[in-house]
Write a protein that holds these residues in place. Sequence first.
Motif, PDB file in Angstrom:
ATOM      1  N   LEU A  91    -115.385 -33.905  -9.662  1.00  0.00           N
ATOM      2  CA  LEU A  91    -114.325 -34.149 -10.629  1.00  0.00           C
ATOM      3  C   LEU A  91    -113.144 -34.830  -9.948  1.00  0.00           C
ATOM      4  O   LEU A  91    -111.995 -34.511 -10.204  1.00  0.00           O
ATOM      5  N   ASP A  92    -113.447 -35.802  -9.097  1.00  0.00           N
ATOM      6  CA  ASP A  92    -112.433 -36.547  -8.367  1.00  0.00           C
ATOM      7  C   ASP A  92    -111.958 -37.710  -9.226  1.00  0.00           C
ATOM      8  O   ASP A  92    -112.505 -38.803  -9.189  1.00  0.00           O
ATOM      9  N   PHE A  93    -110.914 -37.469 -10.039  1.00  0.00           N
ATOM     10  CA  PHE A  93    -110.396 -38.490 -10.947  1.00  0.00           C
ATOM     11  C   PHE A  93    -109.345 -39.324 -10.238  1.00  0.00           C
ATOM     12  O   PHE A  93    -108.601 -38.835  -9.401  1.00  0.00           O
ATOM     13  N   ASN A  94    -109.256 -40.600 -10.619  1.00  0.00           N
ATOM     14  CA  ASN A  94    -108.205 -41.443 -10.067  1.00  0.00           C
ATOM     15  C   ASN A  94    -106.904 -41.231 -10.849  1.00  0.00           C
ATOM     16  O   ASN A  94    -106.852 -40.443 -11.798  1.00  0.00           O
ATOM     17  N   LEU A  95    -105.857 -41.927 -10.466  1.00  0.00           N
ATOM     18  CA  LEU A  95    -104.537 -41.717 -11.062  1.00  0.00           C
ATOM     19  C   LEU A  95    -104.507 -42.038 -12.554  1.00  0.00           C
ATOM     20  O   LEU A  95    -103.909 -41.298 -13.343  1.00  0.00           O
ATOM     21  N   LEU A  96    -105.153 -43.109 -12.972  1.00  0.00           N
ATOM     22  CA  LEU A  96    -105.164 -43.487 -14.381  1.00  0.00           C
ATOM     23  C   LEU A  96    -105.870 -42.433 -15.234  1.00  0.00           C
ATOM     24  O   LEU A  96    -105.389 -42.057 -16.305  1.00  0.00           O
ATOM     25  N   GLU A  97    -107.008 -41.946 -14.768  1.00  0.00           N
ATOM     26  CA  GLU A  97    -107.750 -40.938 -15.522  1.00  0.00           C
ATOM     27  C   GLU A  97    -106.965 -39.635 -15.619  1.00  0.00           C
ATOM     28  O   GLU A  97    -106.885 -39.027 -16.687  1.00  0.00           O
ATOM     29  N   THR A  98    -106.362 -39.208 -14.525  1.00  0.00           N
ATOM     30  CA  THR A  98    -105.571 -37.975 -14.530  1.00  0.00           C
ATOM     31  C   THR A  98    -104.329 -38.130 -15.401  1.00  0.00           C
ATOM     32  O   THR A  98    -103.985 -37.228 -16.182  1.00  0.00           O
ATOM     33  N   GLY A  99    -103.656 -39.260 -15.297  1.00  0.00           N
ATOM     34  CA  GLY A  99    -102.460 -39.491 -16.104  1.00  0.00           C
ATOM     35  C   GLY A  99    -102.759 -39.561 -17.583  1.00  0.00           C
ATOM     36  O   GLY A  99    -102.012 -39.021 -18.410  1.00  0.00           O
ATOM     37  N   SER A 100    -103.851 -40.221 -17.954  1.00  0.00           N
ATOM     38  CA  SER A 100    -104.191 -40.297 -19.378  1.00  0.00           C
ATOM     39  C   SER A 100    -104.602 -38.942 -19.926  1.00  0.00           C
ATOM     40  O   SER A 100    -104.277 -38.606 -21.072  1.00  0.00           O
ATOM     41  N   LEU A 101    -105.266 -38.126 -19.129  1.00  0.00           N
ATOM     42  CA  LEU A 101    -105.608 -36.766 -19.554  1.00  0.00           C
ATOM     43  C   LEU A 101    -104.345 -35.928 -19.753  1.00  0.00           C
ATOM     44  O   LEU A 101    -104.197 -35.244 -20.774  1.00  0.00           O
ATOM     45  N   ALA A 102    -103.422 -36.001 -18.814  1.00  0.00           N
ATOM     46  CA  ALA A 102    -102.173 -35.236 -18.930  1.00  0.00           C
ATOM     47  C   ALA A 102    -101.353 -35.714 -20.127  1.00  0.00           C
ATOM     48  O   ALA A 102    -100.821 -34.900 -20.893  1.00  0.00           O
ATOM     49  N   LEU A 103    -101.251 -37.025 -20.313  1.00  0.00           N
ATOM     50  CA  LEU A 103    -100.520 -37.576 -21.449  1.00  0.00           C
ATOM     51  C   LEU A 103    -101.136 -37.125 -22.770  1.00  0.00           C
ATOM     52  O   LEU A 103    -100.424 -36.751 -23.705  1.00  0.00           O
ATOM     53  N   SER A 104    -102.449 -37.145 -22.859  1.00  0.00           N
ATOM     54  CA  SER A 104    -103.133 -36.718 -24.078  1.00  0.00           C
ATOM     55  C   SER A 104    -102.858 -35.258 -24.397  1.00  0.00           C
ATOM     56  O   SER A 104    -102.595 -34.898 -25.547  1.00  0.00           O
ATOM     57  N   ILE A 105    -102.921 -34.414 -23.394  1.00  0.00           N
ATOM     58  CA  ILE A 105    -102.684 -32.986 -23.604  1.00  0.00           C
ATOM     59  C   ILE A 105    -101.248 -32.740 -24.040  1.00  0.00           C
ATOM     60  O   ILE A 105    -100.994 -31.990 -24.999  1.00  0.00           O
ATOM     61  N   ILE A 106    -100.295 -33.373 -23.385  1.00  0.00           N
ATOM     62  CA  ILE A 106     -98.880 -33.158 -23.722  1.00  0.00           C
ATOM     63  C   ILE A 106     -98.561 -33.660 -25.129  1.00  0.00           C
ATOM     64  O   ILE A 106     -97.936 -32.953 -25.925  1.00  0.00           O
ATOM     65  N   ILE A 107     -99.017 -34.846 -25.469  1.00  0.00           N
ATOM     66  CA  ILE A 107     -98.713 -35.394 -26.795  1.00  0.00           C
ATOM     67  C   ILE A 107     -99.415 -34.595 -27.889  1.00  0.00           C
ATOM     68  O   ILE A 107     -98.835 -34.329 -28.944  1.00  0.00           O
ATOM     69  N   THR A 108    -100.638 -34.175 -27.659  1.00  0.00           N
ATOM     70  CA  THR A 108    -101.337 -33.350 -28.652  1.00  0.00           C
ATOM     71  C   THR A 108    -100.637 -32.013 -28.837  1.00  0.00           C
ATOM     72  O   THR A 108    -100.473 -31.540 -29.968  1.00  0.00           O
ATOM     73  N   ALA A 109    -100.198 -31.401 -27.756  1.00  0.00           N
ATOM     74  CA  ALA A 109     -99.489 -30.113 -27.869  1.00  0.00           C
ATOM     75  C   ALA A 109     -98.184 -30.264 -28.642  1.00  0.00           C
ATOM     76  O   ALA A 109     -97.873 -29.447 -29.526  1.00  0.00           O
ATOM     77  N   PHE A 110     -97.409 -31.304 -28.349  1.00  0.00           N
ATOM     78  CA  PHE A 110     -96.160 -31.518 -29.085  1.00  0.00           C
ATOM     79  C   PHE A 110     -96.428 -31.833 -30.562  1.00  0.00           C
ATOM     80  O   PHE A 110     -95.652 -31.451 -31.430  1.00  0.00           O
ATOM     81  N   THR A 111     -97.505 -32.534 -30.835  1.00  0.00           N
ATOM     82  CA  THR A 111     -97.821 -32.890 -32.215  1.00  0.00           C
ATOM     83  C   THR A 111     -98.236 -31.671 -33.037  1.00  0.00           C
ATOM     84  O   THR A 111     -97.906 -31.564 -34.209  1.00  0.00           O
ATOM     85  N   LEU A 112     -98.938 -30.740 -32.420  1.00  0.00           N
ATOM     86  CA  LEU A 112     -99.479 -29.598 -33.154  1.00  0.00           C
ATOM     87  C   LEU A 112     -98.606 -28.354 -33.116  1.00  0.00           C
ATOM     88  O   LEU A 112     -98.929 -27.372 -33.776  1.00  0.00           O
ATOM     89  N   GLN A 113     -97.509 -28.353 -32.401  1.00  0.00           N
ATOM     90  CA  GLN A 113     -96.768 -27.120 -32.174  1.00  0.00           C
ATOM     91  C   GLN A 113     -96.140 -26.525 -33.432  1.00  0.00           C
ATOM     92  O   GLN A 113     -95.981 -25.324 -33.526  1.00  0.00           O
ATOM     93  N   ASP A 114     -95.777 -27.330 -34.432  1.00  0.00           N
ATOM     94  CA  ASP A 114     -95.150 -26.754 -35.614  1.00  0.00           C
ATOM     95  C   ASP A 114     -96.125 -26.506 -36.760  1.00  0.00           C
ATOM     96  O   ASP A 114     -95.742 -25.958 -37.788  1.00  0.00           O
ATOM     97  N   GLY A 115     -97.384 -26.889 -36.630  1.00  0.00           N
ATOM     98  CA  GLY A 115     -98.399 -26.575 -37.620  1.00  0.00           C
ATOM     99  C   GLY A 115     -98.371 -27.433 -38.869  1.00  0.00           C
ATOM    100  O   GLY A 115     -99.018 -27.094 -39.852  1.00  0.00           O
ATOM    101  N   THR A 116     -97.619 -28.508 -38.870  1.00  0.00           N
ATOM    102  CA  THR A 116     -97.580 -29.402 -40.029  1.00  0.00           C
ATOM    103  C   THR A 116     -98.139 -30.765 -39.632  1.00  0.00           C
ATOM    104  O   THR A 116     -98.286 -31.064 -38.448  1.00  0.00           O
ATOM    105  N   SER A 117     -98.429 -31.564 -40.654  1.00  0.00           N
ATOM    106  CA  SER A 117     -98.924 -32.903 -40.371  1.00  0.00           C
ATOM    107  C   SER A 117     -98.332 -33.890 -41.374  1.00  0.00           C
ATOM    108  O   SER A 117     -98.047 -33.535 -42.513  1.00  0.00           O
ATOM    109  N   HIS A 118     -98.130 -35.093 -40.906  1.00  0.00           N
ATOM    110  CA  HIS A 118     -97.736 -36.199 -41.764  1.00  0.00           C
ATOM    111  C   HIS A 118     -98.120 -37.493 -41.063  1.00  0.00           C
ATOM    112  O   HIS A 118     -98.586 -37.489 -39.926  1.00  0.00           O
ATOM    113  N   TYR A 119     -97.916 -38.598 -41.749  1.00  0.00           N
ATOM    114  CA  TYR A 119     -98.425 -39.867 -41.246  1.00  0.00           C
ATOM    115  C   TYR A 119     -97.820 -40.266 -39.905  1.00  0.00           C
ATOM    116  O   TYR A 119     -98.460 -40.912 -39.089  1.00  0.00           O
TER     117      TYR A 119
END
Length: 147
Positions: A91-119
């Motif tokens: 599981l030796d990821f390079n910087l781009l792979e690790t950064g995109s994984l971290a970015l995805s997790i952070i943005i998904t967590a911020f998007t889902l934290q209040d339990g609502t959705s809109h466009y």
Amino acid sequence: MTAVKALLLENVMGTIEDASASWGISVSFISIILLPIVGNAAEHAGAIIFAFKNKLDITLGVALGSATQIAVFVVPLSVIVAWMIGIKMDLDFNLLETGSLALSIIITAFTLQDGTSHYMKGLVLLLCYIVIAACFFVCQTPLSKYL
């Protein structure tokens, strides 16, 4: 259907290097962006249908459930099985792979934290995906890293 899908994806995986050379697209873009979209098209269609019907819990279950299943079960099992049969796989990821994984997790967590959705939340997630796809499109990772 899973066995048929596995056989078809095995054939696709065998032609990635040739497709990369003939299309002028990097191997990392094909294997990290295009293959998951094609391989999970039915699952994505189901999530979109549930989202149009305002069934956020089912949509999140479909979208995040498979990602969690892959991260928690399939990846560790693949590494262990590869180790047992003598194939070098880590599981030796390079910087781009690790950064995109971290970015995805952070943005998904911020998007889902209040339990609502809109466009606007959907647009933010889609733009995040486009940015990550563009990064992998211009990145030239050799196929030997994936094999």
